[in-house]
Every structure is written in structure tokens, then in C-alpha cells.
Design a protein around this motif. Structure first.
Motif, mmCIF file in Angstrom:
data_model
loop_
_atom_site.group_PDB
_atom_site.id
_atom_site.type_symbol
_atom_site.label_atom_id
_atom_site.label_comp_id
_atom_site.label_asym_id
_atom_site.label_seq_id
_atom_site.Cartn_x
_atom_site.Cartn_y
_atom_site.Cartn_z
ATOM 1 N N VAL A 144 5.822 16.563 8.312
ATOM 2 C CA VAL A 144 5.176 16.065 7.156
ATOM 3 C C VAL A 144 4.408 14.528 7.772
ATOM 4 O O VAL A 144 5.382 14.204 8.540
ATOM 5 C CB VAL A 144 5.988 15.946 5.932
ATOM 6 N N ASP A 145 4.151 14.008 6.690
ATOM 7 C CA ASP A 145 3.467 12.590 7.063
ATOM 8 C C ASP A 145 3.136 12.128 5.601
ATOM 9 O O ASP A 145 3.639 12.671 4.626
ATOM 10 C CB ASP A 145 2.229 12.443 8.037
ATOM 11 N N GLY A 146 2.794 10.786 5.373
ATOM 12 C CA GLY A 146 2.309 10.206 4.250
ATOM 13 C C GLY A 146 1.425 10.973 3.488
ATOM 14 O O GLY A 146 1.401 10.739 2.041
ATOM 15 N N ILE A 147 0.712 11.848 3.953
ATOM 16 C CA ILE A 147 -0.298 12.584 3.474
ATOM 17 C C ILE A 147 0.196 13.803 2.600
ATOM 18 O O ILE A 147 -0.227 13.987 1.410
ATOM 19 C CB ILE A 147 -1.718 12.910 4.235
ATOM 20 N N SER A 148 0.973 14.562 3.250
ATOM 21 C CA SER A 148 1.546 15.817 2.527
ATOM 22 C C SER A 148 3.056 15.531 2.023
ATOM 23 O O SER A 148 3.412 16.454 1.256
ATOM 24 C CB SER A 148 1.852 16.667 3.915
ATOM 25 N N LEU A 149 3.469 14.123 2.179
ATOM 26 C CA LEU A 149 4.830 13.962 1.486
ATOM 27 C C LEU A 149 4.832 14.465 0.005
ATOM 28 O O LEU A 149 5.585 15.082 -0.625
ATOM 29 C CB LEU A 149 5.325 12.702 1.832
ATOM 30 N N TRP A 150 4.102 13.756 -0.738
ATOM 31 C CA TRP A 150 4.154 13.727 -2.169
ATOM 32 C C TRP A 150 3.674 15.095 -2.700
ATOM 33 O O TRP A 150 4.166 15.461 -3.698
ATOM 34 C CB TRP A 150 3.450 12.630 -3.009
ATOM 35 N N MET A 400 -9.325 7.415 0.134
ATOM 36 C CA MET A 400 -8.556 8.679 0.465
ATOM 37 C C MET A 400 -7.236 8.388 0.085
ATOM 38 O O MET A 400 -6.394 9.344 -0.428
ATOM 39 C CB MET A 400 -8.488 8.774 2.009
ATOM 40 N N GLN A 401 -6.566 7.156 -0.083
ATOM 41 C CA GLN A 401 -5.514 6.784 -0.819
ATOM 42 C C GLN A 401 -5.459 7.109 -2.315
ATOM 43 O O GLN A 401 -4.515 7.877 -2.814
ATOM 44 C CB GLN A 401 -5.227 5.404 -0.531
ATOM 45 N N GLY A 402 -6.419 6.776 -2.938
ATOM 46 C CA GLY A 402 -6.623 7.206 -4.242
ATOM 47 C C GLY A 402 -6.844 8.653 -4.328
ATOM 48 O O GLY A 402 -6.447 9.314 -5.520
ATOM 49 N N ALA A 403 -7.470 9.584 -3.641
ATOM 50 C CA ALA A 403 -7.494 10.857 -3.613
ATOM 51 C C ALA A 403 -6.102 11.648 -3.795
ATOM 52 O O ALA A 403 -5.842 12.303 -4.488
ATOM 53 C CB ALA A 403 -8.412 11.390 -2.575
ATOM 54 N N ILE A 404 -5.297 11.088 -2.569
ATOM 55 C CA ILE A 404 -3.999 11.703 -2.730
ATOM 56 C C ILE A 404 -3.057 11.362 -3.906
ATOM 57 O O ILE A 404 -2.603 12.008 -4.296
ATOM 58 C CB ILE A 404 -3.225 11.057 -1.599
ATOM 59 N N LEU A 405 -3.288 10.271 -4.080
ATOM 60 C CA LEU A 405 -2.728 9.756 -5.593
ATOM 61 C C LEU A 405 -3.103 10.531 -6.578
ATOM 62 O O LEU A 405 -2.354 11.068 -7.559
ATOM 63 C CB LEU A 405 -2.825 8.125 -5.809
ATOM 64 N N GLN A 406 -4.371 10.619 -6.928
ATOM 65 C CA GLN A 406 -4.975 11.566 -7.797
ATOM 66 C C GLN A 406 -4.492 13.252 -7.875
ATOM 67 O O GLN A 406 -4.748 13.824 -8.816
ATOM 68 C CB GLN A 406 -6.336 11.421 -7.858
ATOM 69 N N MET A 407 -4.330 13.684 -6.673
ATOM 70 C CA MET A 407 -3.982 14.869 -6.487
ATOM 71 C C MET A 407 -2.724 15.201 -7.173
ATOM 72 O O MET A 407 -2.306 16.041 -8.035
ATOM 73 C CB MET A 407 -3.609 15.308 -4.992
ATOM 74 N N PHE A 548 3.984 1.612 -11.916
ATOM 75 C CA PHE A 548 4.518 1.345 -10.799
ATOM 76 C C PHE A 548 3.560 2.362 -9.715
ATOM 77 O O PHE A 548 4.542 2.979 -8.786
ATOM 78 C CB PHE A 548 5.835 1.442 -10.795
ATOM 79 N N PRO A 549 2.365 2.252 -9.487
ATOM 80 C CA PRO A 549 1.855 2.974 -8.431
ATOM 81 C C PRO A 549 2.199 2.819 -7.042
ATOM 82 O O PRO A 549 2.277 3.555 -6.412
ATOM 83 C CB PRO A 549 0.201 2.896 -8.605
ATOM 84 N N ALA A 550 2.733 1.745 -6.851
ATOM 85 C CA ALA A 550 3.161 1.437 -5.474
ATOM 86 C C ALA A 550 4.259 2.122 -4.974
ATOM 87 O O ALA A 550 4.652 2.129 -3.784
ATOM 88 C CB ALA A 550 3.213 -0.135 -5.235
ATOM 89 N N LEU A 551 4.986 2.793 -5.910
ATOM 90 C CA LEU A 551 6.008 3.787 -5.381
ATOM 91 C C LEU A 551 5.612 4.817 -4.716
ATOM 92 O O LEU A 551 6.252 5.395 -3.827
ATOM 93 C CB LEU A 551 6.869 4.179 -6.625
ATOM 94 N N LEU A 552 4.520 5.326 -5.181
ATOM 95 C CA LEU A 552 3.848 6.202 -4.188
ATOM 96 C C LEU A 552 2.841 5.735 -3.197
ATOM 97 O O LEU A 552 2.761 6.319 -1.928
ATOM 98 C CB LEU A 552 2.896 7.173 -5.228
ATOM 99 N N LEU A 553 1.973 4.975 -3.551
ATOM 100 C CA LEU A 553 1.038 4.043 -2.508
ATOM 101 C C LEU A 553 1.875 3.739 -1.181
ATOM 102 O O LEU A 553 1.170 3.944 -0.126
ATOM 103 C CB LEU A 553 0.452 3.137 -3.166
ATOM 104 N N SER A 554 2.708 3.225 -1.282
ATOM 105 C CA SER A 554 3.694 2.596 -0.263
ATOM 106 C C SER A 554 3.976 3.596 0.646
ATOM 107 O O SER A 554 4.052 3.295 1.896
ATOM 108 C CB SER A 554 4.708 1.558 -0.484
ATOM 109 N N ARG A 555 4.229 4.670 0.273
ATOM 110 C CA ARG A 555 4.625 5.886 1.210
ATOM 111 C C ARG A 555 3.724 6.374 2.061
ATOM 112 O O ARG A 555 3.769 6.941 2.926
ATOM 113 C CB ARG A 555 5.441 6.830 0.497
#
Length: 635
Positions: A144-150, A400-407, A548-555
């Protein structure tokens, strides 16, 4: 191998055979023996094919010492093993069946939280590599990496909610239902963590079976038609991807002298052809991407989704919307953009236009005209996932960061919407907007929860849907890949946000407010504690992520930034080195640090010598310089 070792290897198969023989009630001896023999050889076959831990030591790169390398094996294997184990529990023992499934879901979710114990620095984490089919270069390679983690955690979080909801409304074939959900969860997690294309393809195809059964067995009146349509669409795309995959593997063999399906190895290959021509590079890009666009789905390949959602049971719709659709967006980012960076960059402006016109705007307008609430939510998914694809096509770090968060956000909000639509369907057995009106008077708690989830789906500030869409639009506006169309694309996406507010709020107004005109709605009960328990975790996450979106974005930030930088470097390199007739390799220096950790090493002496000779001829330096291959092989 000693006799004791042989017995230990066969022990799981022996246990399966014994359990199969004693569990059936009122079965004849020959039936018990037959079931025992089948179970024994089934488990023995799985044990023989499964990568063994003893071979892992032969592979150089695995996880860091602090990262348990078998964690991802557990996350993938436990639900699948649980599904197999359920085969031996009598269907009459409903409480045992449900309790066992809950236990597997709980352990899997808790184990997935272990992924949060490490910082998601660029590179791979919890990596586990085991040789599997050596002659074909197939390895069990997961990480895994930060892209697949969440996305992995989203899968372990939403699947048990979907199963819990299903147990409340479905009363038949409960054992088979549990097996389908467990098998589906294991396959989806496997798709998110697989870094060997053969392993990825196995899980990608395995997902079709339980979802096909969920729609076809427990679906609505037109369930068979919807299930077949879903299966045929996705299978067609998968066949194209398989053909391109085989060609890519063959080209890599001609280039390096080794057979390998490993993602890290194949990302170093530049296929013949120019990025915007119709050579092997472009054809393979489209073969992979079409399979993923069908899964997203993107216009005009979306027509299976409204039917599948409409006919699927509530639990099936939750999993389909929350997780399965994200496999299309994730796979495009992970595979299409990484394996074919030049083609992905070349077609980005066109695809971004399709995402806006055919996804965001078309999906919103069609949703606006729907009278079936579930079908409306289905078309809203087409629009919302158009935002995700737009963020990927723009290829900026923020987009791309927003795309992952939006997923993740879409999985939570839309999953909650389908859950709440199922609540009213269980009471009225209709989802027609015209059948309702004034429900807030008789179901005030339900109406409140529905409005909250609707606001999250629209993207109101303070809810989880806002920050992801904002980052995507901002990233699109400054995207160099979209050139002078970037501003127009950003404007079209902003218009999609307005349309989402119109069609969602219009539906809420018609269903929940105004006079209570239909007498059938006057006696409806408000949402029950069981239903509230199912939707409560999703409601909580709507506000936690929104505030608190930084909880996900920081990872995910480090991995996304590294991926974006690598995509720009490799796409530019591939464009410069593009050759109509010759395949080449991208040097390791173009990839970010840690990305190639775990890539297979060339075994062929001639290929290794050629690589060394190329390095010597160019003065050495970091990494392997590009090689070219034509019909005659490596040169």
C-alpha cells in the motif's frame, strides 16, 4: 520434506474434510464422504497454489522491519477464507452464520487500522513479495501507499455496514449472502493492494461474481437483465485489458530477457508508437483505460450503472457505490497513468472534456429528470465521479489529492444515500418521488439525516464533499496538461456543483416538505434504532472529514506529490524517446525514491550484460539507460 512436514502442510485440508463430513444434518454416508473428499482436495489445491512464506526469504525487498509483511495477506485472505468456511456451516444456523460473518468483518476492519500505524512516506509500505508461478514471472506482490491506503480502509469500513443493512431487509439465502459479501470484500481489497498485474486481474475478475449474484439473486423485478448487463459490460473491458497486458509482458520480455507481470517492472517499459498516434502504446492505453472507464463509469459507458443500482438490493448498492466504482478511478491512476504516461498525458484534454460534458453536466441533467430516487442517486454518481476523473486528467498534485479524497467522500455520502433510500423502500416498496411529499411530518429524524447526507453530496462547506471538489476545481484551473482549456474545464466543473444543488434539493423538497397528500405515508414509522445504527458511522464521518480533512490529506500527500512529479517526468521522457517501431525503457532515475523497491531483477545473463554495456557506453550513472527492442529482440 519430512513426514511430519507433509502432515502439517496437509493439515488445513484434513480439517476441512473432517468438518465437511460431520456438519451436514441427516445426510447419507456416501454424501458425507463425497463432501469430505471434495473439501479436502479443494483446500489442498488452494494450499498448493498459495504462495508459501518459506520462499519469501529469496526475495530481497519486503516491508520495513516495523511493518508486518503479512498484514495485507491477512486483509485479503481472511474474508475469502471466511467465505470458504461458511460453506461448512449449516444454513439453518442463521445466528451462527451472521455472527461468523460479523466476526470476520470486525477482525478485518480492526486489522486494516494497523495500516495507520506508519507514516505514508513515498514508496511502498507493508510490502510482501513471494514467487508464485516462476516460469511466467508471476509473483504474489502486495503493498500500500498513500494512494491506496484510504480506499482499503473504506472497503473494510463500508462492507460490514452493507451486510448489516442487508440482514435487516433480506430474509432468504442468508448464508449465500454472507459468502457473497465476504468474497466481494476480499476481492476488492486484493485489487487495491496488488502490484502484480496477473494478481490484480484475478481479483478484478473475482469481484464480478459476488456482485453479479447480489444483483441477480436478491435484486428487484428486472434483476436478471441488470445483472447480465453489468457482467457483460465489465467483462468486455476486462478482455481488452488482458490482451494489452499480455502484449506489455511480452514486450518487457523482449526488452529485458525476463518474464514478469510485476507492475514496478512494467512501468519502466515504453511501448512502440507515438503518444497521439495509433500504435501499440496508444492501443494498450485505451485497452486498459476502457476497462477502467466502464467500472467508473464514464460516459458513454455508464448505461449499466443506473440499471444495476436500481435493481440491486440496498446492501449491494452501498458496496457498488462506496467501493467498487472507486476501483475504476483508482486503477486508471495506478495503471493507465503509470504504465502509459505519454498517452495519458496526450489524451488528457480530450478525456477531461468528456468527464465534464458526459459526466459532470450530463449526469447532473439526467439525474434532475429522474422520478426514481435510487436512479437519481445513481446518475449523481456519474456526475460525482466525473469530478474524480477530472482531477486525475488534470494531473496536478492538488487535483489528484482532491480526487483521492473525493473517492472516499463519495463512498461515504452516496453509500449513506443508498442506505436511506432503502429505508423508505422497505416501508413503501416504491422509490417514486411522486409517491411522497411531506415525509418530514411523520419521519422527522429520517428527514433530518437525509438532508444532512444530501448537503454532503452537494458539497456544502463543513461536510466532507466540499474540500475534495474544491481541490479538484482549483487543480484543474492551474493544470498545464489541460493547456488553454484548463479555465473552461474548471468553469464547467463549477457549473456541475450548481446543478448538483438544484437536482438534489429539488428532490428533497418534493419528498420531505410540503403537504402530506398521500394517505399511504401517514402511518409510516420513523427510522428505527437498527437503521440509525447503520447510518450513524457515515454521518459522523461526513462531519469529521468535512471539518478536519487534514486527517486524510496528510496521509496521502507525500505519495500523491511523488506520483504527480513522477508522472510528469516519465511522460516527458516517454514523449522525447518515443519510437514508432522500437520499445524502450525508462531509466530508474526518472522514478521517485522507493518506487522501484521490490521490482524483479533481470535473470537473463544476456539482458544483464546488455544493460551493463549500455551503462558503460553512456558513462554509467544512476539507473539503467534506455534499451530498444525490435522484432529481433534486445539490441
Amino acid at each position: 520434506m519430512s513426514a511430519i512436514a507433509s502432515v502439517l502442510v496437509a493439515l488445513p485440508a484434513l480439517v476441512a474434510g473432517i468438518v465437511a463430513a460431520i456438519m451436514p444434518r441427516q445426510a447419507k454416508l456416501k454424501h458425507r464422504l463425497g463432501l469430505a473428499v471434495v473439501s479436502f482436495f479443494l483446500v489442498l489445491s488452494i494450499s498448493a497454489l498459495w504462495p508459501t512464506a518459506g520462499e519469501t526469504a529469496a526475495v530481497a525487498e519486503i516491508a520495513e522491519p516495523a511493518e508486518w509483511p503479512y498484514l495485507l495477506d491477512l486483509l485479503v485472505g481472511l474474508p475469502i477464507a471466511g467465505a470458504i468456511a461458511l460453506l461448512f456451516i449449516p444454513r439453518q444456523m442463521l445466528s451462527v452464520v451472521r455472527g461468523f460473518a460479523y466476526g470476520v468483518f470486525a477482525i478485518t476492519f480492526l486489522a486494516s487500522l494497523w495500516l495507520l500505524s506508519v507514516d505514508m512516506t513515498p514508496g511502498w509500505h507493508f510490502q510482501h513479495i513471494v514467487p508464485w508461478i516462476d516460469m511466467a514471472g508471476i509473483r504474489w506482490h502486495v503493498a500500500v501507499d498513500g494512494i491506496s491506503l484510504w480506499l482499503v480502509i473504506l472497503t473494510t469500513f463500508t462492507t460490514p455496514i452493507a451486510a448489516f443493512v442487508s440482514f435487516g431487509s433480506i430474509k432468504t439465502h442468508i448464508k449465500e449472502l454472507c459468502i457473497a459479501f465476504l468474497l466481494l470484500q476480499g476481492a476488492m481489497i486484493g485489487s487495491f493492494v496488488a502490484l502484480d498485474l496477473f494478481v490484480f486481474y484475478l481479483f478484478w475478475e473475482l469481484m464480478l461474481v459476488p456482485m453479479f449474484l447480489l444483483i441477480g439473486i436478491w435484486g428487484g423485478a428486472n434483476k436478471i437483465k441488470a445483472a447480465i448487463k453489468f457482467f457483460m459490460f465489465t467483462m468486455t473491458g476486462s478482455v481488452l485489458m488482458l490482451a494489452a497486458m499480455v502484449y506489455l509482458v511480452w514486450t518487457n520480455h523482449e526488452l529485458t530477457g525476463i518474464w514478469s507481470f510485476d507492475y514496478l517492472q512494467l512501468t519502466q517499459v515504453i511501448l512502440p508508437g507515438t503518444p497521439n498516434g495509433w500504435g501499440p502504446q496508444t492501443l494498450c492505453f485505451w485497452a486498459f483505460s476502457l476497462a477502467f472507464f466502464i467500472k467508473v463509469p464514464m460516459f458513454p459507458l455508464h448505461t449499466w450503472l443506473p440499471d444495476a443500482h436500481t435493481e440491486a438490493p440496498t446492501g449491494g448498492s452501498i458496496v457498488l457505490a462506496a467501493v467498487m466504482l472507486k476501483l475504476g478511478t483508482y486503477a486508471y491512476m495506478r495503471f493507465s497513468m503509470a504504465l502509459f504516461p505519454a498517452a495519458a498525458s496526450s489524451f488528457a484534454p480530450t478525456l477531461a472534456g468528456v468527464a465534464i460534458m458526459g459526466g459532470i453536466l450530463y449526469g447532473a441533467l439526467v439525474a434532475w429528470k429522474q422520478n426514481d430516487i435510487k436512479r437519481l442517486v445513481a446518475y449523481s454518481s456519474v456526475a460525482h465521479l466525473g469530478f474524480v476523473m477530472l482531477g486525475l486528467f488534470g494531473a496536478t498534485a492538488s487535483g489528484m489529492q482532491g480526487a483521492i479524497l473525493q473517492m472516499v467522500n463519495h463512498g461515504i455520502a452516496t453509500g449513506a444515500l443508498f442506505l436511506l433510500v432503502g429505508v423508505i423502500y422497505d416501508r413503501r416498496h416504491t422509490r417514486e418521488v411522486s409517491e411522497f411529499g411531506g415525509l418530514a411530518k411523520v419521519m422527522p429524524v429520517y428527514a433530518t439525516l437525509f438532508v444532512i447526507v444530501t448537503l454532503a453530496s452537494i458539497g456544502v462547506p463543513g461536510t466532507n464533499g466540499f474540500i475534495g471538489e474544491f481541490m479538484i476545481i482549483a487543480g484543474t484551473f492551474v493544470s498545464q496538461r489541460l493547456s488553454h482549456f484548463a479555465s473552461a474545464h474548471a468553469l464547467g466543473a463549477a457549473l456541475g456543483v450548481i446543478l448538483a444543488a438544484i437536482y438534489m434539493l429539488a428532490m428533497v423538497q418534493k419528498v420531505f416538505f410540503g403537504p402530506l397528500t398521500n394517505p399511504k405515508n401517514k402511518g409510516l414509522n420513523d427510522i428505527t434504532p437498527r437503521e440509525s445504527l447503520a447510518v450513524a458511522p457515515l454521518i459522523i464521518l461526513i462531519f469529521v472529514i468535512g471539518l478536519f480533512p487534514a486527517l486524510l490529506l496528510s496521509r496521502s500527500e507525500a505519495s500523491v506529490n511523488a506520483f504527480a512529479s513522477q508522472f510528469h517526468r516519465t511522460s516527458e521522457y516517454a514523449v522525447i524517446k518515443a519510437n514508432v517501431v522500437a520499445a524502450q525503457r525508462i531509466p530508474p532515475s526518472e522514478f521517485h525514491e522507493g518506487f522501484l523497491t521490490g521490482a524483479p531483477k533481470p535473470k537473463d545473463d544476456e539482458a544483464a550484460a546488455n544493460e551493463g554495456g549500455t551503462q558503460a557506453a553512456t558513462g554509467g550513472g544512476a539507473g539503467v539507460q534506455p534499451l530498444a527492442v525490435q522484432a529481433g529482440g534486445v539490441r
